[in-house]
Every structure is written in structure tokens, then in C-alpha cells.
Design an enzyme around this catalytic site. Sequence first.
Site, PDB file in Angstrom:
ATOM      1  CB  CYS A  16      24.620  10.010  71.807  1.00 53.78           C
ATOM      2  SG  CYS A  16      23.991  10.935  73.151  1.00 53.78           S
ATOM      3  N   PRO A  17      27.382   8.260  71.558  1.00 53.22           N
ATOM      4  CG  PRO A  17      28.231   6.148  72.170  1.00 53.22           C
ATOM      5  CD  PRO A  17      27.816   6.997  70.968  1.00 53.22           C
TER       6      PRO A  17
END
Length: 77
Positions: A16-17
Site C-alpha cells: 500500500c498504496p
Amino acid sequence: MTMEFHKELDARGLNCPLPILKAKKALAEMASGEILRVIATDPGSVRDFQAFARQTGNTLVDQSELDQEFIFFMKRK
């Protein structure tokens, strides 16, 4: 069941992200109604893609998990 898709994004090994950012970029290059298949290995991506679909109006058509890989089908709005 095999789902048709127009473009594939390999986000394996990304945390992430990054899977979301790459999916966002890929979807931006696609036509409305086309399907993007995303393969990710980050367990957090499950929650992220659900939130991403809600926030952007793109549809999370399907999601599954296979051998610790998460597969998402996003439909471009």
C-alpha cells in the site's frame, strides 16, 4: 469461472498504496465499461480496493484469493 478483462495489472510484491495508485493510473487509460484485472499480494489491498471502488465510482466486480494472491476485477465507470 473465467472473467473477461481488457487490461491486467501485476501488483505482486507491492505494498500500500502502490497497488491502488497503479490501478488508478491504469483505469484512467481505459474506456468506460472496460475491466481491469489486478493481482496483488498485500492483504491490505482487499480493504483498499473496496474503499477505492466506493470513493471513485468504479465497480469492484469481483475479488478472490488464490495461493495468497488477491485478484480484483475493477470495472471502469
